[in-house]
Each structure stands twice: as structure tokens, then as C-alpha cells.
Write a protein that holds these residues in place. Sequence first.
Motif, PDB file in Angstrom:
ATOM      1  N   ASP A 134       0.819  -1.220   0.000  1.00 20.48           N
ATOM      2  CA  ASP A 134       0.000   0.000   0.000  1.00 20.48           C
ATOM      3  C   ASP A 134       0.851   1.267   0.000  1.00 20.48           C
ATOM      4  O   ASP A 134       0.330   2.366  -0.172  1.00 20.48           O
ATOM      5  CB  ASP A 134      -1.014  -0.022   1.163  1.00 20.48           C
ATOM      6  N   ALA A 176      -3.124   2.577  -5.026  1.00 18.98           N
ATOM      7  CA  ALA A 176      -4.554   2.457  -5.345  1.00 18.98           C
ATOM      8  C   ALA A 176      -4.821   2.875  -6.791  1.00 18.98           C
ATOM      9  O   ALA A 176      -5.557   2.207  -7.529  1.00 18.98           O
ATOM     10  CB  ALA A 176      -5.377   3.312  -4.373  1.00 18.98           C
ATOM     11  N   GLU A 177      -4.202   3.979  -7.203  1.00 19.27           N
ATOM     12  CA  GLU A 177      -4.387   4.421  -8.593  1.00 19.27           C
ATOM     13  C   GLU A 177      -3.794   3.394  -9.561  1.00 19.27           C
ATOM     14  O   GLU A 177      -4.389   3.090 -10.608  1.00 19.27           O
ATOM     15  CB  GLU A 177      -3.733   5.801  -8.809  1.00 19.27           C
ATOM     16  N   GLU A 181      -3.512   0.214  -9.111  1.00 17.79           N
ATOM     17  CA  GLU A 181      -4.368  -0.968  -9.195  1.00 17.79           C
ATOM     18  C   GLU A 181      -5.613  -0.677 -10.040  1.00 17.79           C
ATOM     19  O   GLU A 181      -5.995  -1.476 -10.899  1.00 17.79           O
ATOM     20  CB  GLU A 181      -4.778  -1.457  -7.803  1.00 17.79           C
ATOM     21  N   ARG A 182      -6.223   0.485  -9.804  1.00 17.39           N
ATOM     22  CA  ARG A 182      -7.381   0.855 -10.632  1.00 17.39           C
ATOM     23  C   ARG A 182      -7.026   0.871 -12.109  1.00 17.39           C
ATOM     24  O   ARG A 182      -7.815   0.502 -12.956  1.00 17.39           O
ATOM     25  CB  ARG A 182      -7.878   2.270 -10.264  1.00 17.39           C
TER      26      ARG A 182
END
Length: 258
Positions: free
Chosen positions: A124, A169-170, A172-173
Motif C-alpha cells: 500500500d 490504489a491508482e 491498481e485501478r
Amino acid sequence: TKSYETLLTEIRGSVALVTLNRPKALNALNSTLMAELADVLSLYEKDDAIGAVVLTGSEKAFAAGADIKEMQGLDFVDAYVSDFIGGWDAVSTFRKPLIAAVSGFALGGGCEVAMMCDFIIASDTAKFGQPEITLGIIPGAGGSQRLTRAVGKAKAMDLVLTGRMMDAAEAERAGLVSRIVPAERLIDEAVEAAQKIASFPRAAVMMAKEAVSRSFEVTLTEGLRFERRLFHSLFATEDQKEGMAAFVEKRKPAFRNR
Ligand code: CAA
């Protein structure tokens, strides 16, 4: 086992864990490190005891890019004649599954090496970017090509042209990373995934990697034909007979890599 100046290596079951280890330079990828990485991968490719490899860095940095201090003085002729960065292809041509476990910075050549791996598991805390433009150059080890195929034109252009970083997070998106895990779980998660892969028949695993990789190189018709030929060929293996017999007999398969 051999020892390296810029890498740590460890065998866990059928998995080799390779840790980039130039902590003072945030694992900047100098020529020694990339030559050592090519060397260790060629050993693992030949070693029947190794079924998959995990490539990782430190908690702070997977790798902060090609070594800027080493590159700084290059001129065009040096770069061209020595095929600067050409040796990095040893990562993308490695034939066994290679998982990148990324924590912290994966920038420039660091992001590019992660993208040469078959998939990326990110902590993360991971940050990805292609900041070459801020140095007056552009990505040179696939950042304009593999990143675009992974995340599409809009985000690739945004990252390559602005040099900004994206967080886990970006990433993974956008489809750059396959999973995000808490930082303290990163290595175990990647090694477990690699161990699972290594438990499957070696030839099928290597063909699966080869088939997916081929999809980036050829038309759909050619890719489908290539896949079908590999698929048919696996019926010539003992492990196909064993895998299907075990299913029908409701027992665990005992694969022999034959
Ligand atoms: N090359 C050489 N040394 C590097 C380096 C790199 N790519 N990245 C970091 N370092 C060194 C720093 O020079 C510093 O060394 P000193 O202590 O001797 O000064 C040490 O690592 C720690 O770095 P920082 O003090 O900068 O650490 P920070 O936490 O303040 O910043 C960072 C971290 C944002 C990642 C910053 O280090 C940075 O921007 N690094 C460069 C990133 C970059 O531009 N990468 C692209 C390189 S070009 C490339 O990769 C070409 C290609 O496509 C193949």
C-alpha cells in the motif's frame, strides 16, 4: 550459491527471492546491478529446483530508476554503440514466472523493470512513475510501451509527460498492479503466489507465460493460433494425464514436471 554486490538472494522452497540491494541509492539500477540481475536470472532459468522468482527491493524503494550518476556523462555515441540499457532485456526474456513485489518507489527504470515482470504485487506504500522527462530524457526501458499497454493512453501520457507519481490504489485501478497488500505482508504474499505457481507442471506454467506474453506481440488471429498449438502440445505431457486423472478420481495430483 553465488554472492553479489548489489543483490541478496534466498531460496524458499521452489521459489527464488531476489532483493535489489543498493540501499544508499534507493536501489538505483546501475550497470553492476543489472548485470548481476541478468546473471542470477540465467542461473535460475537453468535450475530445475526453481519454479518461479520474486523480485523485490526495500520497503522504501523497489528501485528509484536507472542510476543518474552513472548516466549523467553519457553522450549519444557512447549510449548508442554500447546499446545502453540493452542488457536489461534479460529480465523481459526470462522464461520462468517472475513476480515483482513492489514497496515504496518504483520510478523510471524501476517501474520499467517491474513491468518486465509477469505481474506486480504492490504494497500500500508503493509509488509508480516515469519521471525521466524531469531529467530531460524519456523512458528507455519500456516505459512508453509497456506502461501504455498496461494502463492505456490517457494515464500513460499523463505519467510520462508530467513525471508525476501514482500511488498503489491508482496503479491498481489502472491495471498496472494485480493486487495490493499491507507492506508487512508483501514478501510473504508474493512468495506464496510464486510457490503456488511453482507447484504446477513446469511446462504448462512456462507455456502459459509465453502465451500471455505473445498477446502483446501479435494479432489476435496469430495469438489464438499460437495459444491453440501450445494447448494441444500439453496433451503430450504426463502431467496432463495426471492432472485430469486426479480430478476424475477426486484426489490431489502428483505432478512430476514431465
Ligand atoms: N540514480 C542515482 N542515485 C539516486 C537515484 C537514481 N535514480 N535515486 C535516488 N538516488 C540517490 C540520491 O542521489 C541520494 O543519494 P545521496 O544520499 O548520495 O545524495 C539517495 O539515493 C537518496 O535519495 P534522496 O535523498 O533523493 O531521497 P528522497 O527520499 O528525498 O527522494 C526520490 C526519493 C523522490 C525517489 C528521489 O530520490 C528521486 O527523485 N530519484 C530519482 C528518480 C528518477 O528520476 N528516476 C528516473 C531515472 S532515469 C531512468 O530511469 C531512465 C530509464 O528509463 C531507464
